[in-house]
Structures are given as C-alpha cells and as structure tokens.
Motif scaffolding. Structure first.
Motif, mmCIF file in Angstrom:
data_model
loop_
_atom_site.group_PDB
_atom_site.id
_atom_site.type_symbol
_atom_site.label_atom_id
_atom_site.label_comp_id
_atom_site.label_asym_id
_atom_site.label_seq_id
_atom_site.Cartn_x
_atom_site.Cartn_y
_atom_site.Cartn_z
ATOM 1 N N ILE A 285 -6.678 -13.626 -17.524
ATOM 2 C CA ILE A 285 -6.745 -12.171 -17.645
ATOM 3 C C ILE A 285 -6.830 -11.778 -19.117
ATOM 4 C CG2 ILE A 285 -5.453 -10.030 -17.304
ATOM 5 C CD1 ILE A 285 -4.300 -11.295 -14.749
ATOM 6 N N HIS A 286 -6.005 -12.425 -19.946
ATOM 7 C CA HIS A 286 -6.017 -12.082 -21.368
ATOM 8 C C HIS A 286 -7.368 -12.382 -22.011
ATOM 9 C CE1 HIS A 286 -4.842 -11.511 -25.477
ATOM 10 N NE2 HIS A 286 -5.151 -12.769 -25.768
ATOM 11 N N LEU A 287 -7.960 -13.516 -21.652
ATOM 12 C CA LEU A 287 -9.226 -13.904 -22.272
ATOM 13 C C LEU A 287 -10.341 -12.904 -21.977
ATOM 14 C CD1 LEU A 287 -9.293 -17.797 -21.793
ATOM 15 C CD2 LEU A 287 -8.635 -16.474 -23.806
ATOM 16 N N ARG B 100 -7.430 -4.088 -17.832
ATOM 17 C CA ARG B 100 -7.839 -5.334 -17.191
ATOM 18 C C ARG B 100 -6.814 -5.831 -16.171
ATOM 19 N NH1 ARG B 100 -12.224 -7.833 -19.727
ATOM 20 N NH2 ARG B 100 -13.390 -6.197 -20.787
ATOM 21 N N LEU B 101 -5.817 -5.033 -15.843
ATOM 22 C CA LEU B 101 -4.889 -5.433 -14.788
ATOM 23 C C LEU B 101 -5.654 -5.526 -13.462
ATOM 24 C CD1 LEU B 101 -1.797 -3.169 -15.590
ATOM 25 C CD2 LEU B 101 -1.938 -5.645 -15.898
ATOM 26 N N PRO B 102 -5.401 -6.568 -12.672
ATOM 27 C CA PRO B 102 -6.123 -6.715 -11.406
ATOM 28 C C PRO B 102 -5.586 -5.779 -10.316
ATOM 29 C CG PRO B 102 -4.595 -8.532 -11.686
ATOM 30 C CD PRO B 102 -4.531 -7.729 -12.969
ATOM 31 N N THR B 103 -5.774 -4.474 -10.521
ATOM 32 C CA THR B 103 -5.375 -3.493 -9.514
ATOM 33 C C THR B 103 -6.270 -3.619 -8.283
ATOM 34 O OG1 THR B 103 -6.841 -1.834 -10.473
ATOM 35 C CG2 THR B 103 -4.561 -1.887 -11.276
ATOM 36 N N ARG B 104 -5.865 -3.022 -7.183
ATOM 37 C CA ARG B 104 -6.643 -3.135 -5.952
ATOM 38 C C ARG B 104 -8.032 -2.512 -6.094
ATOM 39 N NH1 ARG B 104 -2.091 -1.908 -1.221
ATOM 40 N NH2 ARG B 104 -1.436 -4.105 -0.992
ATOM 41 N N SER B 105 -8.121 -1.396 -6.781
ATOM 42 C CA SER B 105 -9.438 -0.772 -6.982
ATOM 43 C C SER B 105 -10.349 -1.681 -7.793
ATOM 44 C CB SER B 105 -9.287 0.579 -7.681
ATOM 45 O OG SER B 105 -8.679 1.518 -6.832
ATOM 46 N N THR C 28 -5.452 2.594 -9.075
ATOM 47 C CA THR C 28 -6.062 2.380 -10.382
ATOM 48 C C THR C 28 -4.934 2.178 -11.392
ATOM 49 O OG1 THR C 28 -6.042 4.726 -10.930
ATOM 50 C CG2 THR C 28 -8.007 3.871 -9.784
ATOM 51 N N ARG C 29 -5.289 1.775 -12.591
ATOM 52 C CA ARG C 29 -4.263 1.604 -13.626
ATOM 53 C C ARG C 29 -3.500 2.895 -13.874
ATOM 54 N NH1 ARG C 29 -5.986 1.548 -19.784
ATOM 55 N NH2 ARG C 29 -6.411 3.681 -19.093
#
Length: 260
Positions: free
Chosen positions: A83-85, A122-127, A149-150
């Motif tokens: 995720i960070h990359l 970049r958080l893997p939220t559901r949206s 969403t974030r």
C-alpha cells in the motif's frame, strides 16, 4: 573510541532516514526509507523470499520503469508495504539522488504510516476496492448507510463525527466536526514548535489510526466498540506518547493541554 561509536549504531539508526531518489544507494531491507522502519524487522526474515527482493538489494532493484516488482503479499505487514509503495514515485522516474537525513520527531510510526496512506487516499476502502473491479458491497461498515470512501469513513460518518466531537471537546476547540480532508489538514498545519500544533498532529494521527483499526475489526473480526471505548483508546495512546517524549521541548507542556 571507534568501538564505542560502533556500539551507538543501533541508537543512531532510529534517527537516520533515507530520502528516496534514484534508489541506487538505499538498501531495501536495512535502510529506513519508509514509515515502516527497517523492512527486515517489519516483515521478518521471510520477507526477501516472499517478495523476491534479495537481502542486499538496493531500492532501485525492486522496481522498473512500469512498477514495483514485488511478489504477492502474504501477511498484513507485506500488505502495508504494498500500500505504501503505491504512494511513491518510481525510482526510475526520479532525477534526484538518494539522501540521508537526521530526523527526530514525535510521531508514533504506525500512526504516521496510517496517516501517510490516508492522506494519499490510498486506504483500501470498499469504494476503492469496487473501483478495481472487486465484487464487494460498498456501504460503510461503521454506519451501514453511505458508501465507504476515505472522507466518509474517517470524517463524516456519524460514528467518526462523534469521535471528533469528543476530541474537540477535550481540546476546547471552536470546531465540532470536520467536513473535508482539507479542513483536517488545516488543523495540523503550523510550526511544530507550537505545543497546540504538536498536540493536534498527535491527536489527528491517533484518531485516524483507531478509526481505521475499528473499521477492520468490524469487517474481519466482527468486533464493534462504542465511540466512548474508541476514545478511551485514543486518550491512552496520546497520554503514552506525551509521557514517552515529555523531556523534549515541544512535549513538555502537552499533558497539561491535553488534560485541561
């Protein structure tokens, strides 16, 4: 004398950061070039084998002109790295040389990393997962009414708004809620020498971390805590952070600001 200096290397490593440029000097596993610290410690001894990145590789060997060349993630630690990359420019596209800097600040590494990813959206939220073509329901796991969403999850969800209300009540702030990410960033901008700015930064990073953790607990572990319980965890972490760094100049008066 040189033997004494060598004994100080572990202590010095905590404050030495590598700023990524072309990636030809920075050691992928041993230099601290991400908020995760030394990746060999964050992921573990199996990291080089799982990611297919040799133990002595430099960062530029882990990417090419089209993307990062890591194997699939097998643990949460490896997923954190992936995720960070996605938030970083590729070394091949950089015109800057790698640089090492001496850095001392008050951030809690896991809180700072989570804030870094959230700020880059970049958080893997559901949206976001749904936008990648993954067949998944997009409703917020904390309120079940709106798309996750974030900004909704971390700011405008009724659950999150109550956490922020408790924070602003504690800070004796004129705010009662946050309506946008820009508002949140305005809250933490300012010279770090100002105690209130430092406290705002610690508080924001801690809340963002615990909201995301609560979201994951609801989805993956079916554990749901009340807003009061979440804020007690936030309060504990903030007190611990201030206490651990109380001898630093800009932390000396923070506990009185937090407890007033």
């Amino acid at each position: 004398m040189w033997k004494r200096l060598l004994k100080l290397r572990p202590a010095a490593l905590v404050f030495l950061r590598a700023n990524l440029g072309k990636g030809s000097r920075i050691k992928f596993w041993y230099d601290i070039w991400t908020p995760l610290g030394q990746l060999i410690l964050h992921i573990g001894a199996s990291g080089p084998r799982n990611t297919r990145i040799p133990i002595n590789a430099t960062v530029n060997r882990a990417a090419n002109a089209t993307g990062w060349c890591l194997g699939g993630s097998r643990s949460q630690q490896e997923l954190d790295l992936h995720i960070h990359l996605t938030t970083l420019p590729l070394p091949a596209s950089s015109v800057n040389e790698d640089a090492y800097v001496w850095e001392a600040n008050g951030a809690v590494p896991k809180h700072a990393f989570n804030m870094w990813v959230a700020n880059a959206d970049r958080l893997p939220t559901r949206s976001r997962l749904a936008s990648w073509g993954i067949n998944i329901q997009t409703c917020c796991p904390l309120c079940s009414f709106h798309n996750e969403t974030r900004d909704h999850l971390l700011l405008t969800c009724d659950f999150s708004k109550e956490i922020w209300r408790l924070l602003f009540e504690r800070l004796d702030c004129s705010r009662h809620s946050l309506l946008s990410w820009a508002e949140l960033l305005s809250l933490i901008r300012g010279p770090q020498a100002f105690p209130t700015v430092t406290l705002h930064r610690i508080s924001v990073q801690t809340i963002i971390f615990h909201l995301w953790k609560q979201r994951n607990n609801v989805i993956h572990n079916q554990i749901s805590l009340s807003t009061a319980e979440i804020f007690r965890l936030v309060d504990r972490d903030i007190r611990t952070t201030i206490t651990a760094k109380r001898k630093r100049k800009n932390f000396a008066s923070l506990m009185s600001f937090w407890l007033r």
